[in-house]
Enzyme design. Structure first.
Site, PDB file in Angstrom:
ATOM      1  N   THR A   1       5.704  -8.999  16.092  1.00 19.05           N
ATOM      2  CA  THR A   1       5.993 -10.204  16.931  1.00 19.05           C
ATOM      3  C   THR A   1       7.169 -10.838  16.225  1.00 19.05           C
ATOM      4  OG1 THR A   1       4.235 -11.245  15.294  1.00 19.05           O
ATOM      5  CG2 THR A   1       3.418 -10.640  17.574  1.00 19.05           C
TER       6      THR A   1
ATOM      7  N   LYS B   1       0.849   0.828   5.468  1.00 22.07           N
ATOM      8  CA  LYS B   1       0.611   2.160   5.979  1.00 22.07           C
ATOM      9  C   LYS B   1       1.438   3.171   6.531  1.00 22.07           C
ATOM     10  CE  LYS B   1      -2.315  -0.379   8.624  1.00 22.07           C
ATOM     11  NZ  LYS B   1      -2.261  -1.655   8.261  1.00 22.07           N
TER      12      LYS B   1
ATOM     13  N   GLY C   1       2.416  -2.632  14.077  1.00 23.73           N
ATOM     14  CA  GLY C   1       3.820  -2.174  13.796  1.00 23.73           C
ATOM     15  C   GLY C   1       3.956  -1.652  12.606  1.00 23.73           C
ATOM     16  N   HIS C   2       4.022  -0.140  12.575  1.00 25.11           N
ATOM     17  CA  HIS C   2       4.045   0.726  11.286  1.00 25.11           C
ATOM     18  C   HIS C   2       5.676   0.865  10.982  1.00 25.11           C
ATOM     19  CE1 HIS C   2      -0.236   1.901  11.688  1.00 25.11           C
ATOM     20  NE2 HIS C   2      -0.191   0.605  11.525  1.00 25.11           N
TER      21      HIS C   2
ATOM     22  N   GLN D   1      -4.051  -2.187  11.556  1.00 23.43           N
ATOM     23  CA  GLN D   1      -4.457  -3.594  11.285  1.00 23.43           C
ATOM     24  C   GLN D   1      -5.082  -3.258  10.026  1.00 23.43           C
ATOM     25  OE1 GLN D   1      -5.621  -2.899  14.811  1.00 23.43           O
ATOM     26  NE2 GLN D   1      -3.262  -3.298  14.872  1.00 23.43           N
TER      27      GLN D   1
ATOM     28  N   GLY E   1      -3.935  -6.273   7.292  1.00 22.30           N
ATOM     29  CA  GLY E   1      -2.717  -5.497   8.104  1.00 22.30           C
ATOM     30  C   GLY E   1      -1.588  -5.865   7.198  1.00 22.30           C
ATOM     31  N   ASP E   2      -0.522  -4.907   7.587  1.00 19.66           N
ATOM     32  CA  ASP E   2       0.844  -4.980   7.158  1.00 19.66           C
ATOM     33  C   ASP E   2       0.821  -4.369   5.660  1.00 19.66           C
ATOM     34  OD1 ASP E   2       1.566  -6.041   9.537  1.00 19.66           O
ATOM     35  OD2 ASP E   2       0.761  -8.026   9.027  1.00 19.66           O
TER      36      ASP E   2
HETATM   37  P1  IMP Z   1      -4.831  -9.060  18.319  1.00 25.50           P
HETATM   38  O1  IMP Z   1      -5.417  -7.732  17.991  1.00 25.50           O
HETATM   39  O2  IMP Z   1      -3.484  -8.917  18.961  1.00 25.50           O
HETATM   40  O3  IMP Z   1      -5.526  -9.624  19.670  1.00 25.50           O
HETATM   41  O4  IMP Z   1      -4.813 -10.070  17.196  1.00 25.50           O
HETATM   42  C1  IMP Z   1      -5.861 -10.729  16.659  1.00 25.50           C
HETATM   43  C2  IMP Z   1      -5.395 -11.059  15.310  1.00 25.50           C
HETATM   44  O5  IMP Z   1      -5.096  -9.841  14.582  1.00 25.50           O
HETATM   45  C3  IMP Z   1      -4.449 -11.769  15.028  1.00 25.50           C
HETATM   46  O6  IMP Z   1      -4.399 -12.818  14.024  1.00 25.50           O
HETATM   47  C4  IMP Z   1      -3.136 -11.143  14.889  1.00 25.50           C
HETATM   48  O7  IMP Z   1      -1.979 -11.491  14.274  1.00 25.50           O
HETATM   49  C5  IMP Z   1      -3.871  -9.906  14.003  1.00 25.50           C
HETATM   50  N1  IMP Z   1      -3.330  -8.546  13.859  1.00 25.50           N
HETATM   51  C6  IMP Z   1      -3.386  -7.720  14.950  1.00 25.50           C
HETATM   52  N2  IMP Z   1      -2.579  -6.531  14.810  1.00 25.50           N
HETATM   53  C7  IMP Z   1      -2.087  -6.669  13.683  1.00 25.50           C
HETATM   54  C8  IMP Z   1      -1.329  -5.716  12.628  1.00 25.50           C
HETATM   55  O8  IMP Z   1      -0.937  -4.702  12.981  1.00 25.50           O
HETATM   56  N3  IMP Z   1      -1.036  -6.303  11.598  1.00 25.50           N
HETATM   57  C9  IMP Z   1      -1.344  -7.539  11.195  1.00 25.50           C
HETATM   58  N4  IMP Z   1      -2.027  -8.566  11.806  1.00 25.50           N
HETATM   59  C10 IMP Z   1      -2.383  -8.037  13.130  1.00 25.50           C
END
Ligand code: IMP
Length: 419
Positions: A298, A15, A39-40, A221, A11-12
Site C-alpha cells: 500500500t 520473509k 507484499g514480499h 503477514q 508482517g513485513d
Molecule cells: P487485511 O488483511 O488487508 O484485511 O488487513 C488487516 C490488517 O493486517 C491491516 O492492519 C493490514 O495493514 C495488515 N496486513 C495485511 N497484510 C499485511 C502484510 O502482508 N504485512 C503487514 N501487514 C499486513
C-alpha cells in the site's frame, strides 16, 4: 518433509528475501494463506521485485511454486504479477501450480472491504482493502467461488449470484461505486487464470512428500495478525501461524520438520491496532527512514518501535519455532542506544506473555543497551560486533531458541548463517 517459514511479528519481517535465500534447498515452495495483501520484496543484483501472490521461490528454477487452497486469489493481481515476471525473463507458467480449492477475490469483495472500512469510525482496521476479509467471510459462509469453479459450465451464474449477494450487502452503506469499471479486467483475468495449471494441490504435495521431495511452506503477514492469536480485531482474516500451513496446504503435522520464525531486530506495524513498544519520537522516524519502512503493498508508512520480547516468545511458542531468523539489525546501527521490552507492567503485576488485550493500561518494561557500528560489510560470524552478538544471545536466552540466520541487508547476498 516440509519446513515452514513465517513471520513472528505484524508482517513485513523480510520473509520474501529469506524464502528466496533458502529456496535452493527445496523442490517446492508453497504459499498457504493470505492473498494480495502480502507484499514480499526480493532484491537480486540490485533489482527489486515485489510478489503479492506468487511464492518467493519463483526466482530459482527449477523449483516448483504452489499457491495452496488456503490462499485467496485476485485473478487481476495474479495476471499482472505473472506478466511482469515473464517480462523480466522469469519462467512462470510451467512452474506455477494453483490449488483448485483456493478461493477467488471478486471486485465486489474489494468494494465490500472498502465500504465496511469506511463505515468504521475510530476503530478502522487499516485493511489493505484487497478484499481479503470479505473473501474469507464467503469461504466460511460457504458462498465462495473457487479456482476449480472456472471449469464449470455455469461459471457466470456462480459469479452473478455471488455479485447479487454482495450488491445487497452494499446497499445500506453510504458508498458510491461503479462495478462496470472493474468487470472487464476481472473476466479477462479469469480467462487467463483458466489457462494456468490448476491442480489438486493437497494430493500433489502429499505425493511429493511420499517421494522424499522437500517443501518450503511460505507464510504471509505475521503471527500477531493471526485471526485467532493476533491483536484481534486488528488482524487479518487467516491463520498466519504454523497450523495454517496444515490447513492451507492439506499436509499433516507429522511431516513438518523445521519452523523458521522470522523477526526484525525492532518492530513495525502497518494499519491500526495496539503496538506496546511503538515510538512516536524522532528515533521512530529515523528507524522508518533508515529501514525503508513503507508498505510494499500500500506504500503506507509503517509504525515503528522496539523489539517486544513477550510477544516474540508468545509467537515462538504458538508456532513451535525451531530456528529463529533475525532481519534488519543493520537498520539500528546508526543509533547510539537501543531498547527492548522484556515484560509488561499491568494493573495485576508484571506479565511476560501476551495478555487477552493489549490495552493502554499495559505498558512495556524496557531495558537499554548500546547499539553496534555499521554491519553492512560483515561477512563472517567472527566479524559480528560484540554488542550485536550480546543482543543475539539475549534474544536466544529469552525465547529459548537459536538464531540460525542473520540478515544484514536487503540483497540475497547479505545473509549470514550463524549455525
Ligand atoms: P487485511 O488483511 O488487508 O484485511 O488487513 C488487516 C490488517 O493486517 C491491516 O492492519 C493490514 O495493514 C495488515 N496486513 C495485511 N497484510 C499485511 C502484510 O502482508 N504485512 C503487514 N501487514 C499486513
Amino acid at each position: 518433509m516440509i519446513d515452514v517459514l513465517l513471520g513472528l511479528q505484524w508482517g513485513d519481517e523480510g520473509k520474501g528475501k529469506i524464502v528466496d535465500v533458502l529456496t535452493p534447498e527445496y523442490d517446492i515452495v508453497a504459499r498457504y494463506q493470505g492473498g494480495p495483501n502480502a507484499g514480499h520484496t526480493i532484491i537480486i543484483d540490485g533489482k527489486k521485485s515485489v510478489l503479492h501472490l506468487i511464492p518467493s521461490g519463483i526466482f530459482h528454477p527449477p523449483s516448483i511454486c504452489v499457491i495452496g487452497n488456503g490462499v485467496v486469489i485476485d485473478p487481476v493481481t495474479l495476471k499482472k504479477e505473472i506478466l511482469s515476471l515473464e517480462e523480466a525473463g522469469v519462467e512462470v507458467r510451467s512452474r506455477l501450480l494453483i490449488s483448485e480449492r483456493a478461493h477467488l477475490i471478486l471486485p465486489t469483495h474489494k468494494l465490500l472491504d472498502a465500504a465496511s472500512e469506511s463505515a468504521k469510525k475510530g476503530d478502522k482496521i487499516g485493511s489493505t482493502l484487497k478484499g481479503i476479509g470479505p473473501t474469507y467471510m464467503d469461504k466460511t459462509g460457504r458462498n465462495g467461488m473457487r479456482v476449480g469453479d472456472l471449469t464449470r459450465k455455469d461459471r457466470l451464474d456462480v459469479y452473478h449470484n455471488l455479485v447479487q449477494k454482495h450488491l445487497r450487502l452494499l446497499r445500506p452503506y453510504d458508498f458510491e461505486f461503479d462495478l462496470s469499471l472493474y468487470e472487464k479486467d476481472f473476466h479477462e483475468a479469469l480467462d487467463f487464470l483458466a489457462s494456468l495449471k490448476k491442480i489438486n494441490s493437497e494430493q500433489f504435495l502429499n505425493d511429493a512428500l511420499n517421494s522424499s521431495k522437500k517443501i518450503l511452506a511460505e507464510g504471509a503477514q505475521g503471527t500477531m495478525l493471526d485471526i485467532d492469536f493476533g491483536t484481534y480485531p486488528f488482524v487479518t482474516s487467516s491463520n498466519t501461524t504454523t497450523a495454517g500451513a496444515c490447513t492451507g496446504l492439506g499436509v499433516a503435522p507429522k511431516h513438518i520438520r523445521k519452523v523458521y520464525g522470522i523477526f526484525k531486530a525492532y518492530c513495525t506495524r502497518v494499519g491500526s491496532g495496539p503496538f506496546p513498544t511503538e515510538l512516536y519520537d524522532e528515533t521512530g522516524e529515523q528507524i522508518r527512514k533508515s529501514g525503508g519502512e513503507f508498505g510494499a503493498t500500500t506504500g503506507r508508512p509503517r509504525r515503528t518501535g522496539w523489539l517486544d520480547l513477550p510477544l516474540l516468545k508468545y509467537a515462538v511458542t504458538l508456532n513451535g519455532v525451531t530456528d529463529l531468523i533475525m532481519t534488519k539489525a543493520d537498520v539500528l546501527a546508526f543509533l547510539p542506544q537501543i531498547s527492548y521490552a522484556w515484560a509488561y507492567q499491568t494493573p495485576d503485576g508484571i506479565l511476560e506473555t501476551c495478555p487477552f488485550e493489549l490495552t493502554k493500561e499495559i505498558t512495556p518494561l524496557l531495558r537499554h543497551t548500546n547499539s553496534w557500528e555499521d554491519i553492512s560489510g560483515v561477512s563472517s560470524v567472527e566479524q559480528i560486533p560484540q554488542t550485536l552478538s550480546d543482543y543475539i544471545k539475549m534474544v536466544e536466552k529469552y525465547t529459548g531458541q537459536n538464531i540460525t540466520y542473520l540478515s544484514l541487508g536487503p540483497d540475497r547476498s547479505q545473509t549470514l548463517k550463524l549455525r
